[in-house]
Design a protein around this motif. Structure first.
Motif, PDB file in Angstrom:
ATOM      1  N   GLY A 136       0.856  -1.184   0.000  1.00 30.07           N
ATOM      2  CA  GLY A 136       0.000   0.000   0.000  1.00 30.07           C
ATOM      3  C   GLY A 136       0.887   1.227   0.000  1.00 30.07           C
ATOM      4  O   GLY A 136       2.105   1.127   0.213  1.00 30.07           O
ATOM      5  N   LEU A 137       0.288   2.376  -0.222  1.00 27.59           N
ATOM      6  CA  LEU A 137       1.076   3.600  -0.341  1.00 27.59           C
ATOM      7  C   LEU A 137       1.919   3.899   0.906  1.00 27.59           C
ATOM      8  O   LEU A 137       3.124   4.133   0.821  1.00 27.59           O
ATOM      9  N   THR A 138       1.287   3.900   2.067  1.00 23.19           N
ATOM     10  CA  THR A 138       2.031   4.312   3.259  1.00 23.19           C
ATOM     11  C   THR A 138       3.130   3.300   3.601  1.00 23.19           C
ATOM     12  O   THR A 138       4.194   3.670   4.101  1.00 23.19           O
ATOM     13  N   PHE A 165      -1.046  14.974   4.100  1.00 28.03           N
ATOM     14  CA  PHE A 165      -2.028  13.922   4.378  1.00 28.03           C
ATOM     15  C   PHE A 165      -1.645  13.244   5.710  1.00 28.03           C
ATOM     16  O   PHE A 165      -0.467  12.959   5.937  1.00 28.03           O
ATOM     17  N   SER A 167      -1.610  10.335   6.909  1.00 23.48           N
ATOM     18  CA  SER A 167      -0.783   9.137   6.862  1.00 23.48           C
ATOM     19  C   SER A 167       0.685   9.489   6.608  1.00 23.48           C
ATOM     20  O   SER A 167       1.594   8.902   7.207  1.00 23.48           O
ATOM     21  N   ASP A 168       0.922  10.464   5.774  1.00 21.60           N
ATOM     22  CA  ASP A 168       2.289  10.901   5.485  1.00 21.60           C
ATOM     23  C   ASP A 168       2.894  11.575   6.712  1.00 21.60           C
ATOM     24  O   ASP A 168       4.066  11.384   7.045  1.00 21.60           O
ATOM     25  N   PHE A 225      -3.555  17.018  -1.356  1.00 20.45           N
ATOM     26  CA  PHE A 225      -4.882  16.374  -1.344  1.00 20.45           C
ATOM     27  C   PHE A 225      -6.005  17.354  -1.010  1.00 20.45           C
ATOM     28  O   PHE A 225      -7.118  17.211  -1.492  1.00 20.45           O
ATOM     29  N   ASP A 250       5.168  12.118  -2.658  1.00 25.25           N
ATOM     30  CA  ASP A 250       4.003  11.260  -2.558  1.00 25.25           C
ATOM     31  C   ASP A 250       3.050  11.686  -3.667  1.00 25.25           C
ATOM     32  O   ASP A 250       2.504  12.791  -3.637  1.00 25.25           O
ATOM     33  N   ALA A 252       0.157  10.431  -4.642  1.00 25.66           N
ATOM     34  CA  ALA A 252      -1.209   9.905  -4.536  1.00 25.66           C
ATOM     35  C   ALA A 252      -2.213  10.689  -5.392  1.00 25.66           C
ATOM     36  O   ALA A 252      -3.023  10.102  -6.102  1.00 25.66           O
ATOM     37  N   HIS A 253      -2.116  12.024  -5.332  1.00 23.44           N
ATOM     38  CA  HIS A 253      -3.089  12.839  -6.071  1.00 23.44           C
ATOM     39  C   HIS A 253      -2.535  13.373  -7.389  1.00 23.44           C
ATOM     40  O   HIS A 253      -3.199  14.146  -8.074  1.00 23.44           O
ATOM     41  N   CYS A 273      -0.555   5.689  -4.641  1.00 17.39           N
ATOM     42  CA  CYS A 273      -1.564   4.647  -4.543  1.00 17.39           C
ATOM     43  C   CYS A 273      -2.250   4.560  -5.901  1.00 17.39           C
ATOM     44  O   CYS A 273      -2.036   5.407  -6.761  1.00 17.39           O
ATOM     45  N   TYR A 275      -5.757   3.661  -6.270  1.00 19.80           N
ATOM     46  CA  TYR A 275      -7.231   3.616  -6.238  1.00 19.80           C
ATOM     47  C   TYR A 275      -7.871   4.973  -6.471  1.00 19.80           C
ATOM     48  O   TYR A 275      -9.071   5.080  -6.552  1.00 19.80           O
ATOM     49  N   LYS A 276      -7.070   6.031  -6.557  1.00 22.42           N
ATOM     50  CA  LYS A 276      -7.625   7.362  -6.816  1.00 22.42           C
ATOM     51  C   LYS A 276      -7.767   7.518  -8.331  1.00 22.42           C
ATOM     52  O   LYS A 276      -8.604   6.875  -8.927  1.00 22.42           O
TER      53      LYS A 276
HETATM   54  C1  LIG Z   1      -4.774   8.749  -0.302  1.00 23.27           C
HETATM   55  C2  LIG Z   1      -3.517   9.112   0.346  1.00 23.27           C
HETATM   56  C3  LIG Z   1      -2.903   8.243   1.275  1.00 23.27           C
HETATM   57  C4  LIG Z   1      -3.531   6.953   1.678  1.00 23.27           C
HETATM   58  O1  LIG Z   1      -2.580   6.042   2.114  1.00 23.27           O
HETATM   59  P1  LIG Z   1      -2.812   4.458   2.016  1.00 23.27           P
HETATM   60  O2  LIG Z   1      -1.562   3.910   2.536  1.00 23.27           O
HETATM   61  O3  LIG Z   1      -3.097   4.146   0.600  1.00 23.27           O
HETATM   62  O4  LIG Z   1      -3.998   4.132   2.870  1.00 23.27           O
HETATM   63  C5  LIG Z   1      -1.686   8.638   1.816  1.00 23.27           C
HETATM   64  N1  LIG Z   1      -1.107   9.813   1.468  1.00 23.27           N
HETATM   65  C6  LIG Z   1      -1.682  10.663   0.593  1.00 23.27           C
HETATM   66  C7  LIG Z   1      -0.996  11.934   0.231  1.00 23.27           C
HETATM   67  C8  LIG Z   1      -2.897  10.338   0.022  1.00 23.27           C
HETATM   68  O5  LIG Z   1      -3.473  11.193  -0.827  1.00 23.27           O
END
Ligand SMILES: *Cc1c(COP(=O)(O)O)cnc(C)c1O
Length: 497
Positions: A136-138, A165, A167-168, A225, A250, A252-253, A273, A275-276
């Motif tokens: 997964g991304l994180t 974000f 998680s980051d 994001f 990162d 993701a977006h 990631c 799924y976006k």
């Molecule tokens: C969507 C998103 C995540 C989500 O992290 P997952 O590990 O995929 O759950 C993390 N960081 C950013 C910047 C995101 O946009």
């Protein structure tokens, strides 16, 4: 970013409106744009949710058989129709031949992830050896930081943007803690100027210039994001590297949203990631990039390079405890060269580059959904998608400003403010909107009318028209629904006062 060959959206729209001899806000403009859109047929490759299937829709306000206005591809992309067929192929194979599926078929399971690398490389602008599809991304962010973040008493900070974000943010905090670093002193967060919503590139570059010597890693998102701001990846990379920092993103977006050239820009590492904007389904297979220049030097490892030669004073200031210099490996069997992987002799032959970061065997069902989506990207190309996206979002921006701007004081309607940068080089497809009334009412009313978007604290509603499956007419319809939602929301807002 670099000078763009793109015609400004407002100019294109104006040109079309005069050709059609109507005002730019006329429905005919949207219909014409769709007719001329060479990418419009890609919408047919996706399942578009219907009004009647959305839980929050008020069926008295919409036609139940109509398509919803899905502007949430920035959070979860729609399902490509081929996903089911591809999943069935692998399920069938599993049912019919069990373990033989590891080596046979369109996606032999052992190399399932590798079979789709060739569809990913153009999207991020990298060669296949620089990309791995895994985890997964994180998780990938952690793995990359474990290798790239090698703090020393002099160079120990991680630089990131404000409101990264969560998680980051957590990942960075944990990495700092893992090295025994004081978070307040080593997590360097850049905030926008007072009264501004987004960061200025000049301010980012200034921090790098001033503090770069103490920064070990710069970690920015590609597209933020919340605000939708597209950061100047090449400029940040260049400035950071000139100061001796590693620079990672990162994405993701950003991935599948804007054009990326990670290799040419010399970015050290990146993760994303799928799924976006990449439509692989919730929890889909994530990606990681390590530039080929690091293929033989940066290994999957926890590198704790604490120097013991520093003064006690400095050490106590930065480090909670002192550790002896050490270097540990962090590998699994899928980082081992394929040719000898199944000899099982425990003599690690690590694949150079990011492929060596793979720890486990690839999840084939996740490969299937990503495969279905990446094939569509391959046909559409990022270049063409971006071209359409600039116009699509430009059209949305124009219409919002025309109907809902603050200075349209002739109406009692609440107004809308766009916090995403207006310059097309500084954003992807998403616009983040704030309102003169509480967003909960606006959001509820939009949901009732079949607009799928999201609200994010503190006060933003994010809308993302996605060029792969959204049309100009979607934008046109959205604007009408937004206007009616604002009117209803205003009534509710004043009735509670
Ligand atoms: C969507 C998103 C995540 C989500 O992290 P997952 O590990 O995929 O759950 C993390 N960081 C950013 C910047 C995101 O946009």
């Amino acid at each position: 970013m670099e000078a763009s060959p793109l015609e400004l959206p407002a100019d294109t729209l104006q040109r079309i409106a005069s050709e059609l001899r109507c005002h730019l806000t006329d429905e005919r403009v949207a219909l014409h744009l769709d007719k001329e859109d060479k990418l419009r047929h890609f919408r047919e490759n996706f399942h578009i949710p219907k009004m009647q299937d959305l839980p929050a829709v008020d069926l008295s306000l919409v036609n139940k058989d109509e398509n919803a206005i899905y502007f949430l591809g920035n959070s979860l992309g729609l399902q490509p129709k081929m996903v089911k067929a591809y999943l069935e192929e692998e399920l069938d194979k599993w049912a019919k031949m069990g373990a033989y599926g590891h080596e046979i078929g369109k996606r032999p399971w052992i190399t399932g992830d590798e079979t789709i690398l060739g569809l990913m490389n153009d999207i991020v602008g990298a060669n296949e050896k620089e990309i791995a599809l895994m985890n997964g991304l994180t998780v990938n962010l952690h793995l990359l930081l474990l290798s790239f973040f090698k703090p020393t008493p002099k160079r120990y900070k991680i630089l990131l943007e404000a409101k990264a974000f969560p998680s980051d943010h957590y990942a960075v905090e944990s990495q700092l803690q893992l090295h025994g670093l004081n978070i307040e002193k080593s997590m360097r967060i850049i905030k926008p100027r007072e009264g501004e919503e987004t960061l200025r590139t000049e301010d980012i570059l200034e921090v790098i210039e001033k503090e770069g010597d103490s920064i070990a890693v710069i970690l920015f998102s590609g597209v933020h994001f919340y605000t939708g701001q597209l950061f100047n990846i090449p400029a940040i990379t260049k400035a950071g590297q000139a100061k001796g920092c590693f620079v990672g993103f990162d994405l993701a977006h950003a991935v599948g949203n804007v054009e990326l050239r990670l290799h040419d820009w010399g970015v050290d590492f990146a993760c994303w990631c799928s799924y976006k904007y990449l439509n692989s389904g919730a929890g889909g297979l994530a990606g990681a990039f390590v530039h080929e220049k690091h293929a033989h030097t940066i290994k999957p490892a926890f590198q704790q390079s604490v120097s013991l030669t520093t003064s006690e004073e400095l050490k106590n200031k930065i480090w909670k405890k002192s550790d002896k210099s050490q270097k540990e490996r962090l590998v699994g069997w899928f980082g081992h060269e394929l040719s000898t992987r199944f000899k099982m002799d425990n003599k690690l032959q690590l694949i150079p580059g990011v492929s060596g970061f793979r720890i486990s065997n690839p999840p084939i069902l996740l490969v299937c959904s990503l495969h279905a989506s990446l094939e569509i990207f391959k046909q559409a190309t990022m270049k063409a998608l971006r071209r359409k996206s600039v116009l699509l979002t430009g059209y949305l921006e124009y219409m919002i400003k025309h109907y809902c701007n603050k200075d349209k004081a002739d109406t009692k309607r609440p107004f809308v403010n766009i916090i995403t940068p207006s310059c097309i080089e500084d954003r992807g497809c998403q616009l983040t909107l704030t309102f003169s009334i509480p967003i909960k009412y606006v959001f509820q009313e939009l949901e009732k009318r079949g607009v799928v978007c999201d609200k994010r604290d503190p006060d933003g509603i994010r809308v993302a028209p996605v060029p792969l499956y959204n049309s100009f007419h979607d934008v046109y319809k959205f604007i009408n629904l937004l206007a009616s939602a604002l009117d209803s929301a205003e009534t509710k807002n004043t009735s509670v006062l």
